[in-house]
Design an enzyme around this catalytic site. Structure first.
Site, PDB file in Angstrom:
ATOM      1  N   LYS A  16       0.755  -1.340  -0.105  1.00  0.00           N
ATOM      2  CA  LYS A  16       0.136   0.148  -0.031  1.00  0.00           C
ATOM      3  C   LYS A  16       0.821   1.273   0.061  1.00  0.00           C
ATOM      4  CE  LYS A  16      -4.554  -1.464   1.465  1.00  0.00           C
ATOM      5  NZ  LYS A  16      -5.775  -1.206   2.336  1.00  0.00           N
ATOM      6  N   LYS A  33      -3.925  -8.082  -6.576  1.00  0.00           N
ATOM      7  CA  LYS A  33      -5.496  -8.309  -5.920  1.00  0.00           C
ATOM      8  C   LYS A  33      -6.570  -7.338  -6.489  1.00  0.00           C
ATOM      9  CE  LYS A  33      -6.477  -7.176  -1.934  1.00  0.00           C
ATOM     10  NZ  LYS A  33      -7.447  -7.059  -0.806  1.00  0.00           N
ATOM     11  N   LYS A  45     -11.206  -3.129  -3.746  1.00  0.00           N
ATOM     12  CA  LYS A  45     -12.427  -2.018  -3.618  1.00  0.00           C
ATOM     13  C   LYS A  45     -12.017  -0.695  -3.625  1.00  0.00           C
ATOM     14  CE  LYS A  45     -14.156  -3.160   0.733  1.00  0.00           C
ATOM     15  NZ  LYS A  45     -13.035  -3.146   1.862  1.00  0.00           N
TER      16      LYS A  45
HETATM   17  P1  ATP Z   1      -9.045  -2.114   0.642  1.00  0.00           P
HETATM   18  O1  ATP Z   1      -9.132  -2.050  -1.069  1.00  0.00           O
HETATM   19  O2  ATP Z   1      -9.937  -0.915   0.970  1.00  0.00           O
HETATM   20  O3  ATP Z   1      -7.782  -2.384   1.275  1.00  0.00           O
HETATM   21  P2  ATP Z   1     -10.193  -4.771   0.282  1.00  0.00           P
HETATM   22  O4  ATP Z   1     -11.244  -4.617  -0.844  1.00  0.00           O
HETATM   23  O5  ATP Z   1      -8.780  -5.157   0.124  1.00  0.00           O
HETATM   24  O6  ATP Z   1     -10.029  -3.337   0.852  1.00  0.00           O
HETATM   25  P3  ATP Z   1     -11.126  -5.422   2.865  1.00  0.00           P
HETATM   26  O7  ATP Z   1     -12.141  -4.674   3.500  1.00  0.00           O
HETATM   27  O8  ATP Z   1      -9.542  -5.154   3.219  1.00  0.00           O
HETATM   28  O9  ATP Z   1     -11.166  -5.418   1.389  1.00  0.00           O
HETATM   29  O10 ATP Z   1     -11.216  -6.993   3.237  1.00  0.00           O
HETATM   30  C1  ATP Z   1     -12.264  -7.664   3.581  1.00  0.00           C
HETATM   31  C2  ATP Z   1     -12.406  -9.284   3.500  1.00  0.00           C
HETATM   32  O11 ATP Z   1     -12.148  -9.450   1.857  1.00  0.00           O
HETATM   33  C3  ATP Z   1     -10.717  -9.850   3.878  1.00  0.00           C
HETATM   34  O12 ATP Z   1     -10.959 -11.015   4.552  1.00  0.00           O
HETATM   35  C4  ATP Z   1      -9.923  -9.836   2.389  1.00  0.00           C
HETATM   36  O13 ATP Z   1      -9.316 -10.724   2.566  1.00  0.00           O
HETATM   37  C5  ATP Z   1     -11.058 -10.314   1.759  1.00  0.00           C
HETATM   38  N1  ATP Z   1     -10.522  -9.796   0.081  1.00  0.00           N
HETATM   39  C6  ATP Z   1     -10.528  -8.750  -0.211  1.00  0.00           C
HETATM   40  N2  ATP Z   1     -10.295  -8.622  -1.213  1.00  0.00           N
HETATM   41  C7  ATP Z   1     -10.147 -10.018  -1.825  1.00  0.00           C
HETATM   42  C8  ATP Z   1      -9.889 -10.579  -3.252  1.00  0.00           C
HETATM   43  N3  ATP Z   1      -9.436  -9.930  -4.208  1.00  0.00           N
HETATM   44  N4  ATP Z   1     -10.142 -11.939  -3.037  1.00  0.00           N
HETATM   45  C9  ATP Z   1     -10.210 -12.533  -2.001  1.00  0.00           C
HETATM   46  N5  ATP Z   1     -10.746 -12.115  -0.789  1.00  0.00           N
HETATM   47  C10 ATP Z   1     -10.514 -10.627  -0.856  1.00  0.00           C
END
Ligand code: ATP
Ligand code: LTN
Length: 334
Positions: free
Chosen positions: A116, A199, A202
């Site tokens: 990040k 990855k 969002k």
């Molecule tokens: P941000 O982009 O704001 O860092 P994020 O989309 O990575 O957020 P989080 O809120 O950090 O999502 O994650 C919530 C849950 O979703 C966590 O258990 C995380 O491991 C899972 N997750 C997030 N992105 C993925 C992905 N691309 N594939 C599978 N699991 C995911």
């Protein structure tokens, strides 16, 4: 009784990555283990590690609750609760205490922080973002959590949580349960549709890189059509050499677990990417359309959402305060 805890940041709108890797698993756990106690947290204190618009953060917190309800998390049923992290101060308080049992060396190894902050000058980075995994450890340890169902990117944070908990237990006494991370078999890391080496996230700036749970069918079609593919034009699952199509196969399986990878490969053998993408878009769009109808009805009911927050707070505050008191007593805080 098994205790299950997990969290999601209201840092954006939920994607199909969040759904396949985490949220879908949460609903299944709720249904498959009626004797477990489950807590799902909207981790808004984690979200502020990246600058947020205040009104939007509040709205997204309620959006996320409505999504959990739409997917089938049912706090009225008894064994699952939804809580908003900032409503229970013990999370922040335990995080401060655990800061004193965590080393800079440990935090320096966290790959999420490195990803990040890649390319930024260390002087300007926020301490909260660096310290983020300690707050996550506090979330988990407050509730005697046995299992933490997450996407693959969170496993390192759970390993750190285990290390902090063991260190604390060894210094004083067995006050913390040592939690285990749990990931889904396929789809624990759904990749960015425009760059399958990253990855799906969002908070990405490129809206073509993710599919949101709220995306209408036209958007789903467009994003899947424009998703990058590999050079072979064959529907083959081989993440190392064909990461883009393998990611689309994982998404397919996230929406239809009845078809094995082999069955998918067989069905599309000789048909190329076009037919597969078309079917995938239809599958995703149809599933999301049903969920969106449910989402809208929960999202409109502000009184009900308020009730979910209040009940989650009440339930969790009691448990969390008990654990925090034990910890404070052990280290001599009055
Ligand atoms: P941000 O982009 O704001 O860092 P994020 O989309 O990575 O957020 P989080 O809120 O950090 O999502 O994650 C919530 C849950 O979703 C966590 O258990 C995380 O491991 C899972 N997750 C997030 N992105 C993925 C992905 N691309 N594939 C599978 N699991 C995911
Ligand atoms: N860091 C997690 C969100 C999170 C979490 C937790 C997950 C915060 N606290 C406790 C599981 C258990 C993420 O997904 N980025």
């Amino acid at each position: 009784m098994t205790r299950i805890f997990s969290g999601i940041q209201p840092s954006g709108k939920p994607t199909i990555g969040n759904y396949i890797g985490a949220m879908k698993q949460w609903v299944e756990l709720q249904e498959d283990s009626p004797d477990s106690q489950l807590i799902f947290s909207i981790v808004n204190l984690h979200a502020i590690t990246v600058r947020q618009d205040p009104d939007q953060l509040q709205e997204r917190t309620f959006d996320m609750i409505a999504w959990l309800l739409a997917l089938g998390i049912d706090p009225d049923q008894g064994n699952a609760k939804i809580m908003v992290q900032s409503t229970v101060p013990a999370h922040s308080e335990l995080a401060w205490i655990l800061d004193n049992y965590t080393t800079i060396g440990e935090l320096n190894r966290m790959t999420q922080f490195k990803d990040k902050t890649a390319g930024q000058k260390p002087e300007g980075l926020l301490v909260g973002l660096y310290n983020y995994p300690v707050l996550m450890a506090a979330d988990i340890l407050l509730y005697n959590t046995d299992i933490v169902p997450v996407g693959d990117d969170q496993i390192q944070h759970i390993e750190l949580t285990r290390d902090i908990a063991s260190r604390f237990n060894n210094l004083y006494k067995e006050v913390f349960v040592i939690p285990k991370g749990q990931i889904v078999q396929t789809g624990s890391r759904i990749m960015n549709l425009q760059d399958p080496s990253k990855k799906m996230s969002k908070s990405s700036d490129n809206h073509l890189s993710y599919i949101l749970l709220e995306d209408p069918p036209e958007q789903v079609n467009k994003k899947i059509k424009k998703a990058v593919t590999d050079q072979y034009n064959q529907v083959v699952y081989h993440p190392a050499t064909q990461p883009a199509i393998s990611n689309l196969i994982n998404i397919y399986r996230g929406f239809n677990g009845d078809l094995s990878i082999e069955a998918i490969q067989k069905r599309y053998s000789g048909l190329g990417y076009g037919q597969f993408k078309q079917d995938l878009a239809e599958l995703v769009a149809d599933t999301l359309a049903d969920l969106q109808t449910r989402y809208r009805s929960f999202r409109e009911d502000q009184a009900m959402l308020g009730r979910v927050v209040a009940e989650g707070k009440e339930h969790c505050q009691q448990l969390a305060d008990q654990k925090l008191d034990q910890v404070k007593q052990l280290i001599g805080l009055i």
